[in-house]
Motif scaffolding. Structure first.
Motif, PDB file in Angstrom:
ATOM      1  N   PRO A   1       0.790  -1.083   0.038  1.00 46.72           N
ATOM      2  CA  PRO A   1       0.257  -0.253   0.149  1.00 46.72           C
ATOM      3  C   PRO A   1       0.406   1.241  -0.584  1.00 46.72           C
ATOM      4  N   SER A   2       1.991   1.087   0.640  1.00 46.76           N
ATOM      5  CA  SER A   2       2.581   2.395   0.213  1.00 46.76           C
ATOM      6  C   SER A   2       4.425   2.629  -0.056  1.00 46.76           C
ATOM      7  N   GLY A   3       4.340   1.695  -1.452  1.00 45.87           N
ATOM      8  CA  GLY A   3       5.575   2.272  -2.280  1.00 45.87           C
ATOM      9  C   GLY A   3       6.424   1.492  -1.733  1.00 45.87           C
ATOM     10  N   GLN A   4       6.208  -0.106  -1.627  1.00 46.71           N
ATOM     11  CA  GLN A   4       7.423  -0.650  -0.427  1.00 46.71           C
ATOM     12  C   GLN A   4       7.974  -1.628  -2.218  1.00 46.71           C
ATOM     13  N   GLN A   5       8.918  -1.719  -2.416  1.00 54.35           N
ATOM     14  CA  GLN A   5       9.735  -2.709  -3.805  1.00 54.35           C
ATOM     15  C   GLN A   5      10.464  -4.323  -2.481  1.00 54.35           C
ATOM     16  N   LEU A   6       9.843  -4.772  -3.473  1.00 57.47           N
ATOM     17  CA  LEU A   6      10.633  -6.281  -3.040  1.00 57.47           C
ATOM     18  C   LEU A   6      11.820  -6.477  -3.714  1.00 57.47           C
ATOM     19  N   SER A   7      12.890  -6.591  -3.451  1.00 58.18           N
ATOM     20  CA  SER A   7      14.522  -6.985  -3.019  1.00 58.18           C
ATOM     21  C   SER A   7      14.564  -8.681  -3.359  1.00 58.18           C
ATOM     22  N   ASN A   8      14.024  -9.407  -2.825  1.00 57.12           N
ATOM     23  CA  ASN A   8      14.252 -10.693  -2.886  1.00 57.12           C
ATOM     24  C   ASN A   8      13.670 -11.557  -2.436  1.00 57.12           C
ATOM     25  N   GLY A   9      12.578 -12.801  -2.020  1.00 56.56           N
ATOM     26  CA  GLY A   9      12.119 -13.780  -1.229  1.00 56.56           C
ATOM     27  C   GLY A   9      12.714 -15.022  -1.380  1.00 56.56           C
ATOM     28  N   TRP A  10      12.083 -15.882  -0.362  1.00 55.75           N
ATOM     29  CA  TRP A  10      12.807 -17.585  -0.082  1.00 55.75           C
ATOM     30  C   TRP A  10      10.986 -18.330  -0.214  1.00 55.75           C
ATOM     31  N   ASN A  11      11.690 -19.342  -0.025  1.00 52.86           N
ATOM     32  CA  ASN A  11      10.228 -20.429  -0.429  1.00 52.86           C
ATOM     33  C   ASN A  11       9.329 -20.769  -1.519  1.00 52.86           C
ATOM     34  N   ALA A  12       9.504 -19.283  -2.676  1.00 50.56           N
ATOM     35  CA  ALA A  12       8.330 -19.070  -3.100  1.00 50.56           C
ATOM     36  C   ALA A  12       9.411 -17.975  -5.123  1.00 50.56           C
ATOM     37  N   GLN A  13       8.863 -18.006  -5.311  1.00 51.23           N
ATOM     38  CA  GLN A  13       8.674 -17.473  -6.448  1.00 51.23           C
ATOM     39  C   GLN A  13       8.054 -16.285  -6.701  1.00 51.23           C
ATOM     40  N   TRP A  14       8.861 -15.273  -6.181  1.00 47.56           N
ATOM     41  CA  TRP A  14       8.982 -13.467  -6.021  1.00 47.56           C
ATOM     42  C   TRP A  14       8.767 -12.719  -7.171  1.00 47.56           C
ATOM     43  N   SER A  15       7.619 -11.788  -7.643  1.00 47.67           N
ATOM     44  CA  SER A  15       7.929 -11.245  -8.532  1.00 47.67           C
ATOM     45  C   SER A  15       6.578  -9.118  -7.823  1.00 47.67           C
ATOM     46  N   GLN A  16       7.600  -8.462  -8.345  1.00 44.97           N
ATOM     47  CA  GLN A  16       6.575  -7.338  -8.477  1.00 44.97           C
ATOM     48  C   GLN A  16       6.391  -6.798  -9.318  1.00 44.97           C
ATOM     49  N   SER A  17       4.506  -6.154  -9.861  1.00 41.41           N
ATOM     50  CA  SER A  17       4.293  -5.691 -11.108  1.00 41.41           C
ATOM     51  C   SER A  17       3.722  -4.613 -10.473  1.00 41.41           C
TER      52      SER A  17
END
Ligand code: G3I
Length: 488
Positions: free
Chosen positions: A423-439
Protein backbone atom coordinates in the motif's frame (compact mmCIF):
# COMPACT_ATOMS: atom_id res chain seq x y z
CA UNK A 1 47.48 -30.74 -16.01
CA UNK A 2 44.45 -31.01 -13.73
CA UNK A 3 42.60 -28.30 -15.60
CA UNK A 4 43.05 -30.15 -18.88
CA UNK A 5 42.04 -33.37 -17.22
CA UNK A 6 38.96 -31.80 -15.72
CA UNK A 7 37.85 -30.53 -19.10
CA UNK A 8 37.63 -34.14 -20.25
CA UNK A 9 35.01 -34.75 -17.57
CA UNK A 10 32.78 -31.94 -18.81
CA UNK A 11 30.39 -34.23 -20.67
CA UNK A 12 28.69 -36.00 -17.79
CA UNK A 13 28.57 -32.80 -15.78
CA UNK A 14 25.31 -30.90 -15.94
CA UNK A 15 25.80 -27.34 -17.03
CA UNK A 16 26.04 -25.70 -13.66
CA UNK A 17 27.59 -22.47 -14.84
CA UNK A 18 24.23 -20.66 -15.12
CA UNK A 19 23.00 -22.02 -11.86
CA UNK A 20 26.24 -21.16 -10.14
CA UNK A 21 25.94 -17.55 -11.23
CA UNK A 22 22.33 -17.44 -10.13
CA UNK A 23 23.29 -19.02 -6.82
CA UNK A 24 26.14 -16.59 -6.24
CA UNK A 25 24.04 -13.60 -7.20
CA UNK A 26 21.26 -14.80 -4.94
CA UNK A 27 23.68 -15.29 -2.08
CA UNK A 28 25.17 -11.85 -2.64
CA UNK A 29 21.73 -10.27 -2.67
CA UNK A 30 20.49 -12.06 0.37
CA UNK A 31 23.78 -12.36 2.22
CA UNK A 32 23.71 -9.00 3.87
CA UNK A 33 20.12 -9.26 4.94
CA UNK A 34 20.20 -12.83 6.13
CA UNK A 35 23.65 -13.10 7.65
CA UNK A 36 23.89 -9.62 9.13
CA UNK A 37 20.52 -7.94 9.33
CA UNK A 38 20.47 -4.25 10.04
CA UNK A 39 17.86 -4.50 12.77
CA UNK A 40 17.49 -6.89 15.68
CA UNK A 41 15.41 -10.01 15.08
CA UNK A 42 12.00 -10.10 16.73
CA UNK A 43 12.20 -12.05 19.98
CA UNK A 44 10.16 -14.95 18.61
CA UNK A 45 11.80 -14.96 15.16
CA UNK A 46 13.12 -18.25 13.74
CA UNK A 47 16.50 -19.61 14.84
CA UNK A 48 18.26 -18.42 11.69
CA UNK A 49 17.30 -14.77 12.27
CA UNK A 50 18.86 -14.79 15.73
CA UNK A 51 21.90 -16.73 14.52
CA UNK A 52 22.45 -14.23 11.72
CA UNK A 53 22.37 -11.44 14.25
CA UNK A 54 25.37 -13.04 15.93
CA UNK A 55 27.17 -14.02 12.72
CA UNK A 56 26.54 -17.63 13.74
CA UNK A 57 25.45 -20.60 11.67
CA UNK A 58 22.57 -22.80 12.72
CA UNK A 59 22.30 -25.69 10.31
CA UNK A 60 20.45 -28.92 9.67
CA UNK A 61 21.17 -32.11 7.78
CA UNK A 62 18.70 -32.12 4.90
CA UNK A 63 17.45 -34.99 2.72
CA UNK A 64 16.16 -34.07 -0.76
CA UNK A 65 13.59 -36.90 -0.83
CA UNK A 66 11.83 -35.42 2.20
CA UNK A 67 11.97 -31.95 0.64
CA UNK A 68 9.97 -33.29 -2.27
CA UNK A 69 7.46 -35.33 -0.31
CA UNK A 70 6.86 -33.39 2.86
CA UNK A 71 6.07 -29.68 2.78
CA UNK A 72 6.17 -29.31 6.57
CA UNK A 73 9.70 -30.69 6.55
CA UNK A 74 10.74 -28.39 3.70
CA UNK A 75 9.11 -25.44 5.37
CA UNK A 76 10.97 -25.90 8.65
CA UNK A 77 14.25 -26.66 6.88
CA UNK A 78 14.00 -23.36 5.03
CA UNK A 79 12.58 -21.19 7.77
CA UNK A 80 14.71 -22.16 10.75
CA UNK A 81 18.21 -22.81 9.38
CA UNK A 82 20.82 -20.66 7.66
CA UNK A 83 23.17 -23.57 6.96
CA UNK A 84 22.65 -27.00 5.46
CA UNK A 85 24.47 -30.32 5.13
CA UNK A 86 23.28 -33.04 2.73
CA UNK A 87 22.51 -35.99 4.99
CA UNK A 88 23.32 -38.60 2.35
CA UNK A 89 23.11 -36.94 -1.08
CA UNK A 90 26.82 -36.24 -1.59
CA UNK A 91 28.20 -39.49 -0.24
CA UNK A 92 30.28 -41.73 -2.50
CA UNK A 93 27.63 -44.47 -2.78
CA UNK A 94 25.15 -41.89 -4.08
CA UNK A 95 27.41 -39.80 -6.32
CA UNK A 96 29.62 -42.54 -7.85
CA UNK A 97 27.88 -45.89 -7.34
CA UNK A 98 29.83 -47.47 -10.22
CA UNK A 99 33.30 -46.55 -11.26
CA UNK A 100 33.35 -43.24 -13.09
CA UNK A 101 29.53 -43.25 -13.39
CA UNK A 102 28.46 -40.14 -11.57
CA UNK A 103 24.96 -39.36 -10.42
CA UNK A 104 24.15 -35.91 -9.10
CA UNK A 105 20.35 -35.77 -9.04
CA UNK A 106 20.04 -35.79 -5.26
CA UNK A 107 23.03 -33.54 -4.70
CA UNK A 108 21.75 -31.00 -7.23
CA UNK A 109 18.29 -31.01 -5.63
CA UNK A 110 19.89 -30.38 -2.25
CA UNK A 111 22.02 -27.54 -3.64
CA UNK A 112 19.01 -25.93 -5.34
CA UNK A 113 17.14 -25.87 -2.05
CA UNK A 114 20.09 -24.57 -0.01
CA UNK A 115 20.81 -21.81 -2.50
CA UNK A 116 17.18 -20.80 -2.85
CA UNK A 117 17.11 -20.41 0.92
CA UNK A 118 20.48 -18.69 1.21
CA UNK A 119 21.95 -21.45 3.34
CA UNK A 120 25.66 -22.00 3.75
CA UNK A 121 26.53 -25.49 2.59
CA UNK A 122 28.76 -28.04 4.27
CA UNK A 123 29.66 -30.70 1.71
CA UNK A 124 29.51 -34.16 3.27
CA UNK A 125 31.66 -36.16 2.60
CA UNK A 126 34.42 -37.06 0.14
CA UNK A 127 36.53 -39.82 1.71
CA UNK A 128 34.77 -42.07 4.21
CA UNK A 129 34.96 -45.80 4.94
CA UNK A 130 31.14 -46.02 5.12
CA UNK A 131 28.46 -45.63 2.46
CA UNK A 132 31.26 -46.52 0.09
CA UNK A 133 30.24 -48.60 -2.94
CA UNK A 134 31.60 -52.13 -2.93
CA UNK A 135 33.71 -51.49 -6.03
CA UNK A 136 35.81 -49.15 -3.88
CA UNK A 137 35.46 -50.81 -0.49
CA UNK A 138 36.41 -54.27 -1.74
CA UNK A 139 38.74 -53.24 -4.54
CA UNK A 140 42.29 -54.52 -4.58
CA UNK A 141 44.05 -51.46 -5.87
CA UNK A 142 47.67 -50.43 -6.21
CA UNK A 143 48.62 -47.18 -4.50
CA UNK A 144 48.61 -45.24 -7.77
CA UNK A 145 45.28 -46.68 -8.89
CA UNK A 146 43.51 -45.80 -5.63
CA UNK A 147 45.03 -42.31 -5.68
CA UNK A 148 43.67 -41.81 -9.17
CA UNK A 149 40.22 -43.14 -8.14
CA UNK A 150 40.18 -40.72 -5.19
CA UNK A 151 41.37 -37.86 -7.33
CA UNK A 152 38.72 -38.50 -9.96
CA UNK A 153 35.98 -38.75 -7.33
CA UNK A 154 37.03 -35.55 -5.56
CA UNK A 155 37.58 -33.76 -8.82
CA UNK A 156 34.11 -34.64 -10.08
CA UNK A 157 32.17 -34.07 -6.86
CA UNK A 158 33.98 -31.10 -5.31
CA UNK A 159 34.71 -29.72 -8.78
CA UNK A 160 31.04 -29.79 -9.76
CA UNK A 161 30.07 -27.52 -6.88
CA UNK A 162 33.25 -25.44 -6.86
CA UNK A 163 32.53 -21.98 -5.51
CA UNK A 164 29.19 -23.06 -4.04
CA UNK A 165 30.28 -25.01 -0.97
CA UNK A 166 31.60 -23.21 2.08
CA UNK A 167 33.13 -26.22 3.85
CA UNK A 168 33.92 -29.76 2.77
CA UNK A 169 34.08 -32.65 5.22
CA UNK A 170 37.01 -33.97 3.22
CA UNK A 171 37.80 -37.01 5.35
CA UNK A 172 35.28 -38.47 7.77
CA UNK A 173 35.72 -40.75 10.79
CA UNK A 174 39.34 -41.76 10.22
CA UNK A 175 40.19 -42.74 13.82
CA UNK A 176 38.87 -45.35 16.26
CA UNK A 177 37.95 -44.62 19.87
CA UNK A 178 41.45 -45.32 21.17
CA UNK A 179 42.96 -42.85 18.72
CA UNK A 180 44.37 -45.50 16.36
CA UNK A 181 43.73 -45.36 12.61
CA UNK A 182 40.53 -46.95 11.41
CA UNK A 183 40.97 -49.76 8.92
CA UNK A 184 39.63 -48.83 5.48
CA UNK A 185 40.60 -49.35 1.87
CA UNK A 186 42.16 -45.89 1.99
CA UNK A 187 44.27 -46.53 5.08
CA UNK A 188 45.23 -50.08 4.04
CA UNK A 189 46.37 -49.01 0.59
CA UNK A 190 47.77 -45.54 1.16
CA UNK A 191 48.63 -45.39 4.86
CA UNK A 192 47.94 -42.24 6.91
CA UNK A 193 48.91 -40.10 3.93
CA UNK A 194 45.49 -40.58 2.41
CA UNK A 195 44.23 -37.70 4.52
CA UNK A 196 46.82 -35.19 3.28
CA UNK A 197 46.30 -36.43 -0.29
CA UNK A 198 42.52 -35.94 0.00
CA UNK A 199 42.94 -32.46 1.45
CA UNK A 200 45.29 -31.41 -1.36
CA UNK A 201 43.02 -32.90 -4.03
CA UNK A 202 40.01 -31.04 -2.64
CA UNK A 203 41.96 -27.78 -2.52
CA UNK A 204 42.67 -28.20 -6.22
CA UNK A 205 39.13 -29.18 -7.14
CA UNK A 206 37.56 -26.26 -5.23
CA UNK A 207 40.09 -23.64 -4.15
CA UNK A 208 37.35 -21.65 -2.40
CA UNK A 209 36.05 -24.36 -0.11
CA UNK A 210 37.35 -24.72 3.42
CA UNK A 211 38.79 -28.15 4.11
CA UNK A 212 37.63 -29.94 7.23
CA UNK A 213 37.95 -33.26 9.05
CA UNK A 214 34.90 -34.61 10.88
CA UNK A 215 34.21 -37.34 13.44
CA UNK A 216 32.01 -38.53 16.29
CA UNK A 217 33.03 -39.03 19.94
CA UNK A 218 35.60 -36.26 19.70
CA UNK A 219 33.34 -33.74 21.41
CA UNK A 220 35.30 -33.80 24.66
CA UNK A 221 38.97 -34.30 25.41
CA UNK A 222 39.80 -37.99 25.02
CA UNK A 223 42.17 -40.33 23.16
CA UNK A 224 40.32 -39.91 19.88
CA UNK A 225 40.19 -36.11 19.95
CA UNK A 226 43.86 -36.16 21.00
CA UNK A 227 44.60 -38.10 17.80
CA UNK A 228 42.94 -35.34 15.75
CA UNK A 229 44.76 -32.67 17.71
CA UNK A 230 48.09 -34.32 16.93
CA UNK A 231 47.23 -35.01 13.30
CA UNK A 232 46.14 -31.42 12.69
CA UNK A 233 49.34 -30.11 14.25
CA UNK A 234 51.30 -32.38 11.88
CA UNK A 235 49.29 -31.33 8.84
CA UNK A 236 49.82 -27.66 9.65
CA UNK A 237 53.56 -28.26 10.17
CA UNK A 238 53.75 -30.00 6.78
CA UNK A 239 51.92 -27.17 5.01
CA UNK A 240 48.93 -29.36 4.15
CA UNK A 241 45.76 -27.24 3.77
CA UNK A 242 43.38 -27.76 6.71
CA UNK A 243 40.77 -25.28 7.85
CA UNK A 244 38.58 -26.91 10.42
CA UNK A 245 37.47 -29.79 12.59
CA UNK A 246 33.87 -30.90 12.88
CA UNK A 247 32.70 -32.38 16.17
CA UNK A 248 29.67 -34.44 15.20
CA UNK A 249 28.15 -34.60 18.69
CA UNK A 250 25.82 -37.60 18.41
CA UNK A 251 25.09 -37.51 22.12
CA UNK A 252 23.18 -39.53 24.71
CA UNK A 253 20.74 -37.60 26.88
CA UNK A 254 22.45 -36.23 29.97
CA UNK A 255 25.94 -36.97 28.69
CA UNK A 256 27.41 -33.79 27.22
CA UNK A 257 31.14 -34.12 27.88
CA UNK A 258 32.23 -31.66 30.56
CA UNK A 259 35.41 -30.85 28.62
CA UNK A 260 33.57 -29.85 25.44
CA UNK A 261 34.31 -26.14 25.55
CA UNK A 262 37.92 -26.75 26.53
CA UNK A 263 38.24 -29.18 23.63
CA UNK A 264 36.76 -26.69 21.17
CA UNK A 265 39.10 -24.04 22.51
CA UNK A 266 42.23 -26.13 22.05
CA UNK A 267 41.40 -26.74 18.37
CA UNK A 268 40.61 -23.06 17.86
CA UNK A 269 43.96 -22.24 19.44
CA UNK A 270 45.63 -24.19 16.62
CA UNK A 271 44.28 -21.53 14.29
CA UNK A 272 41.58 -23.66 12.67
CA UNK A 273 37.81 -23.34 12.87
CA UNK A 274 35.52 -25.63 14.80
CA UNK A 275 31.84 -26.47 14.34
CA UNK A 276 29.34 -28.85 15.87
CA UNK A 277 28.40 -30.66 12.68
CA UNK A 278 25.83 -33.39 13.44
CA UNK A 279 24.23 -32.64 16.79
CA UNK A 280 21.51 -34.90 18.14
CA UNK A 281 20.71 -36.06 21.67
CA UNK A 282 19.04 -39.44 21.83
CA UNK A 283 16.59 -40.56 24.50
CA UNK A 284 15.37 -43.98 25.59
CA UNK A 285 11.81 -44.13 24.28
CA UNK A 286 9.18 -43.22 25.21
CA UNK A 287 10.62 -39.85 26.18
CA UNK A 288 9.21 -38.38 29.40
CA UNK A 289 8.77 -34.65 29.93
CA UNK A 290 11.71 -34.61 32.35
CA UNK A 291 13.90 -36.33 29.75
CA UNK A 292 12.86 -33.74 27.17
CA UNK A 293 13.84 -31.06 29.65
CA UNK A 294 17.20 -32.74 30.24
CA UNK A 295 17.64 -32.84 26.48
CA UNK A 296 16.95 -29.10 26.35
CA UNK A 297 19.71 -28.53 28.93
CA UNK A 298 22.06 -30.66 26.82
CA UNK A 299 21.33 -28.68 23.68
CA UNK A 300 21.90 -25.48 25.61
CA UNK A 301 25.22 -26.78 26.97
CA UNK A 302 26.43 -27.60 23.47
CA UNK A 303 25.31 -24.23 22.11
CA UNK A 304 27.10 -22.44 24.93
CA UNK A 305 30.28 -24.50 24.56
CA UNK A 306 30.47 -23.46 20.91
CA UNK A 307 29.28 -19.87 21.22
CA UNK A 308 31.72 -19.19 24.05
CA UNK A 309 34.70 -19.89 21.77
CA UNK A 310 35.62 -17.43 19.05
CA UNK A 311 36.62 -19.96 16.42
CA UNK A 312 33.46 -22.05 16.77
CA UNK A 313 31.37 -20.95 13.82
CA UNK A 314 28.14 -22.87 14.12
CA UNK A 315 26.00 -25.78 15.21
CA UNK A 316 24.26 -28.14 12.80
CA UNK A 317 21.57 -30.57 13.96
CA UNK A 318 21.46 -33.96 12.25
CA UNK A 319 17.97 -33.74 10.85
CA UNK A 320 14.98 -31.44 10.89
CA UNK A 321 12.47 -33.38 12.97
CA UNK A 322 12.30 -36.60 14.98
CA UNK A 323 10.16 -37.97 12.17
CA UNK A 324 13.13 -39.02 10.02
CA UNK A 325 16.11 -39.29 12.35
CA UNK A 326 18.67 -42.04 11.75
CA UNK A 327 18.72 -42.79 15.51
CA UNK A 328 15.86 -45.34 15.91
CA UNK A 329 17.22 -47.35 12.96
CA UNK A 330 20.62 -47.63 14.59
CA UNK A 331 19.94 -47.63 18.33
CA UNK A 332 16.97 -49.83 19.08
CA UNK A 333 14.50 -48.27 21.49
CA UNK A 334 16.09 -44.82 21.32
CA UNK A 335 14.90 -41.74 19.50
CA UNK A 336 13.46 -38.24 19.79
CA UNK A 337 16.89 -36.67 19.31
CA UNK A 338 16.11 -33.42 17.48
CA UNK A 339 14.55 -29.98 17.93
CA UNK A 340 11.12 -30.71 16.43
CA UNK A 341 9.01 -33.73 17.29
CA UNK A 342 7.54 -36.12 14.73
CA UNK A 343 4.56 -33.78 14.32
CA UNK A 344 6.90 -30.88 13.59
CA UNK A 345 6.16 -29.18 16.88
CA UNK A 346 9.09 -27.46 18.56
CA UNK A 347 10.36 -29.25 21.68
CA UNK A 348 11.93 -27.79 24.82
CA UNK A 349 15.28 -28.32 23.05
CA UNK A 350 14.14 -25.87 20.37
CA UNK A 351 13.44 -23.23 23.01
CA UNK A 352 16.85 -23.86 24.56
CA UNK A 353 18.62 -23.31 21.25
CA UNK A 354 16.46 -20.30 20.51
CA UNK A 355 17.35 -18.76 23.84
CA UNK A 356 21.06 -19.54 23.43
CA UNK A 357 20.97 -17.60 20.17
CA UNK A 358 19.40 -14.59 21.88
CA UNK A 359 15.71 -15.25 21.28
CA UNK A 360 13.02 -15.79 23.85
CA UNK A 361 12.93 -19.03 25.81
CA UNK A 362 9.51 -19.57 24.29
CA UNK A 363 10.66 -19.12 20.75
CA UNK A 364 7.50 -20.55 19.35
CA UNK A 365 7.81 -23.85 21.07
CA UNK A 366 5.06 -24.37 23.48
CA UNK A 367 4.25 -28.01 23.43
CA UNK A 368 0.59 -27.52 23.95
CA UNK A 369 -0.07 -26.00 20.57
CA UNK A 370 0.37 -22.25 20.40
CA UNK A 371 1.28 -19.91 17.64
CA UNK A 372 4.69 -20.95 16.50
CA UNK A 373 5.98 -19.74 13.12
CA UNK A 374 6.69 -23.32 12.17
CA UNK A 375 3.33 -24.90 12.32
CA UNK A 376 -0.19 -24.60 11.34
CA UNK A 377 -2.05 -21.98 13.28
CA UNK A 378 -5.19 -24.01 13.09
CA UNK A 379 -7.07 -20.82 13.78
CA UNK A 380 -8.23 -19.92 10.30
CA UNK A 381 -11.88 -19.16 10.68
CA UNK A 382 -13.84 -18.52 7.55
CA UNK A 383 -12.82 -18.39 3.90
CA UNK A 384 -10.79 -20.73 1.76
CA UNK A 385 -7.47 -19.46 3.09
CA UNK A 386 -5.94 -17.50 5.94
CA UNK A 387 -2.88 -15.28 5.84
CA UNK A 388 -0.80 -13.90 8.64
CA UNK A 389 1.57 -11.12 7.64
CA UNK A 390 4.27 -9.46 9.69
CA UNK A 391 7.17 -7.10 9.14
CA UNK A 392 9.41 -9.21 11.34
CA UNK A 393 12.47 -7.09 10.99
CA UNK A 394 12.22 -3.41 10.14
CA UNK A 395 14.84 -0.75 9.68
CA UNK A 396 15.07 2.78 8.21
CA UNK A 397 14.69 1.88 4.58
CA UNK A 398 13.72 -1.77 4.52
CA UNK A 399 12.15 -4.72 6.23
CA UNK A 400 11.86 -8.49 6.21
CA UNK A 401 8.32 -9.69 5.70
CA UNK A 402 7.02 -13.04 6.89
CA UNK A 403 3.83 -14.57 5.65
CA UNK A 404 2.11 -17.77 6.68
CA UNK A 405 -0.55 -18.99 4.27
CA UNK A 406 -3.02 -21.62 5.42
CA UNK A 407 -5.21 -23.63 3.09
CA UNK A 408 -8.62 -23.74 4.82
CA UNK A 409 -10.24 -25.53 1.89
CA UNK A 410 -11.28 -29.15 2.03
CA UNK A 411 -8.69 -30.37 -0.46
CA UNK A 412 -5.00 -29.96 -1.17
CA UNK A 413 -3.84 -27.28 -3.60
CA UNK A 414 -1.49 -28.61 -6.23
CA UNK A 415 0.26 -25.38 -7.10
CA UNK A 416 -0.57 -22.08 -5.44
CA UNK A 417 -0.19 -18.37 -6.07
CA UNK A 418 -0.50 -15.68 -3.41
CA UNK A 419 -1.10 -12.06 -4.43
CA UNK A 420 -1.27 -8.82 -2.49
CA UNK A 421 -0.64 -5.10 -3.00
CA UNK A 422 1.98 -3.06 -1.18
CA UNK A 423 0.00 0.00 0.00
CA UNK A 424 2.82 2.51 0.49
CA UNK A 425 5.32 2.16 -2.34
CA UNK A 426 7.32 -0.73 -0.89
CA UNK A 427 9.57 -2.50 -3.38
CA UNK A 428 10.43 -6.20 -3.20
CA UNK A 429 14.15 -7.03 -3.33
CA UNK A 430 14.20 -10.79 -2.92
CA UNK A 431 12.39 -13.61 -1.19
CA UNK A 432 12.48 -17.24 -0.20
CA UNK A 433 10.26 -20.35 -0.15
CA UNK A 434 8.38 -19.02 -3.19
CA UNK A 435 9.09 -17.49 -6.57
CA UNK A 436 8.59 -13.78 -6.04
CA UNK A 437 7.82 -10.94 -8.43
CA UNK A 438 6.36 -7.45 -8.27
CA UNK A 439 4.50 -5.55 -10.96
CA UNK A 440 3.47 -2.03 -10.00
CA UNK A 441 2.34 -2.42 -6.43
CA UNK A 442 1.15 -6.01 -6.91
CA UNK A 443 3.34 -8.75 -5.45
CA UNK A 444 3.01 -12.36 -6.55
CA UNK A 445 4.47 -15.34 -4.70
CA UNK A 446 4.18 -18.67 -6.49
CA UNK A 447 5.07 -22.08 -5.07
CA UNK A 448 8.53 -23.55 -5.62
CA UNK A 449 9.01 -27.13 -6.81
CA UNK A 450 9.40 -28.42 -3.26
CA UNK A 451 6.34 -26.77 -1.67
CA UNK A 452 3.86 -26.91 -4.55
CA UNK A 453 1.39 -29.06 -2.61
CA UNK A 454 -0.47 -27.21 0.11
CA UNK A 455 -2.42 -29.83 2.02
CA UNK A 456 -5.97 -29.19 3.25
CA UNK A 457 -5.45 -27.50 6.62
CA UNK A 458 -1.73 -27.13 5.88
CA UNK A 459 0.36 -23.99 6.01
CA UNK A 460 3.40 -22.67 4.22
CA UNK A 461 5.70 -19.95 5.53
CA UNK A 462 7.32 -17.66 3.01
CA UNK A 463 9.36 -14.51 3.36
CA UNK A 464 10.94 -11.60 1.57
CA UNK A 465 13.09 -8.53 1.92
CA UNK A 466 11.76 -5.22 0.62
CA UNK A 467 12.59 -1.54 0.75
CA UNK A 468 10.32 1.28 1.87
CA UNK A 469 10.71 5.02 2.07
CA UNK A 470 9.57 5.78 5.57
CA UNK A 471 6.04 4.45 5.55
CA UNK A 472 5.53 0.72 5.75
CA UNK A 473 1.79 0.08 5.89
CA UNK A 474 0.73 -3.55 5.80
CA UNK A 475 -1.18 -5.02 2.84
CA UNK A 476 -4.86 -5.25 3.62
CA UNK A 477 -5.99 -8.10 1.44
CA UNK A 478 -4.53 -11.27 -0.01
CA UNK A 479 -5.72 -13.78 -2.56
CA UNK A 480 -4.68 -17.40 -2.88
CA UNK A 481 -5.27 -18.82 -6.35
CA UNK A 482 -7.59 -15.89 -6.93
CA UNK A 483 -9.69 -16.42 -3.80
CA UNK A 484 -9.79 -13.91 -1.03
CA UNK A 485 -8.17 -14.95 2.29
CA UNK A 486 -8.93 -13.91 5.84
CA UNK A 487 -6.09 -11.88 7.35
CA UNK A 488 -4.73 -11.96 10.87
O1 G3I B 1 17.96 -45.10 0.17
C1 G3I B 1 17.77 -46.43 0.67
C2 G3I B 1 16.38 -46.94 0.35
O2 G3I B 1 16.24 -47.02 -1.05
C3 G3I B 1 16.16 -48.29 1.02
O3 G3I B 1 14.84 -48.68 0.82
C4 G3I B 1 16.43 -48.20 2.51
C5 G3I B 1 16.33 -49.56 3.19
O4 G3I B 1 16.94 -49.55 4.45
O5 G3I B 1 17.74 -47.72 2.71
C6 G3I B 1 17.94 -46.42 2.17
O6 G3I B 1 19.26 -46.00 2.45
C7 G3I B 1 19.53 -45.66 3.80
C8 G3I B 1 20.04 -44.21 3.81
O7 G3I B 1 20.44 -43.87 5.11
C9 G3I B 1 18.97 -43.21 3.35
O8 G3I B 1 17.87 -43.27 4.20
C10 G3I B 1 20.61 -46.58 4.32
O9 G3I B 1 20.09 -47.89 4.44
C11 G3I B 1 21.07 -46.10 5.67
O10 G3I B 1 22.20 -46.87 6.08
C12 G3I B 1 21.50 -44.66 5.59
O11 G3I B 1 21.84 -44.23 6.87
C13 G3I B 1 22.60 -43.03 6.93
C14 G3I B 1 23.89 -43.30 7.66
O12 G3I B 1 24.60 -42.08 7.80
C15 G3I B 1 24.78 -44.28 6.92
O13 G3I B 1 25.88 -44.58 7.65
C16 G3I B 1 21.77 -42.03 7.69
O14 G3I B 1 20.62 -41.65 6.93
C17 G3I B 1 22.62 -40.77 7.96
O15 G3I B 1 21.93 -39.94 8.85
C18 G3I B 1 23.93 -41.18 8.61
O16 G3I B 1 24.72 -40.03 8.79
C19 G3I B 1 25.99 -40.24 9.42
C20 G3I B 1 26.93 -39.19 8.88
O17 G3I B 1 26.98 -39.26 7.46
C21 G3I B 1 28.33 -39.35 9.45
N1 G3I B 1 28.29 -39.34 10.90
C22 G3I B 1 27.34 -40.25 11.51
C23 G3I B 1 25.93 -40.06 10.96
C24 G3I B 1 24.95 -40.95 11.64
O18 G3I B 1 25.21 -42.29 11.37
Amino acid sequence: MRLAKRASHETPRRTRRGRRVVGAAFAALLGAAVLAPAAPAAADAPLRDHAAQQGFEIGAAIAPNHLQNDSQYADLAATEFNAATPENAMKWSVTEPSRNQFSFGQADAFMDFAQANNQKVRGHTLVWHSQLPSWVENGNFSRSELLSIMENHIDQVAGRYAGEIAYWDVANEIFLGDGSWRDSVFYRTLGPDFVAEALRMTAEADPNAELWLNDYSIDGINAKSDAYYNLIQDLIAQGVPIDGIGLQAHLINGQVPSSMQQNIQRFADLGIKVAITELDVRIQMPASQSELEQQARDYRAVMDACMNVNGCIGVTVWGVSDQYSWVPDTFEGQGAPLLFNENYQPKPAYDAVHEALGGTSDGGGDDGGGDDGGGDDGGGTSGPCAVSYSAANEWNTGFTGQITVTNNGGSALNGWELQFDFPSGQQLSNGWNAQWSQSGSTVTATNTSWNSTLAAGGSVSIGFNASHSGSNAEPESFTLNGQSCSVS
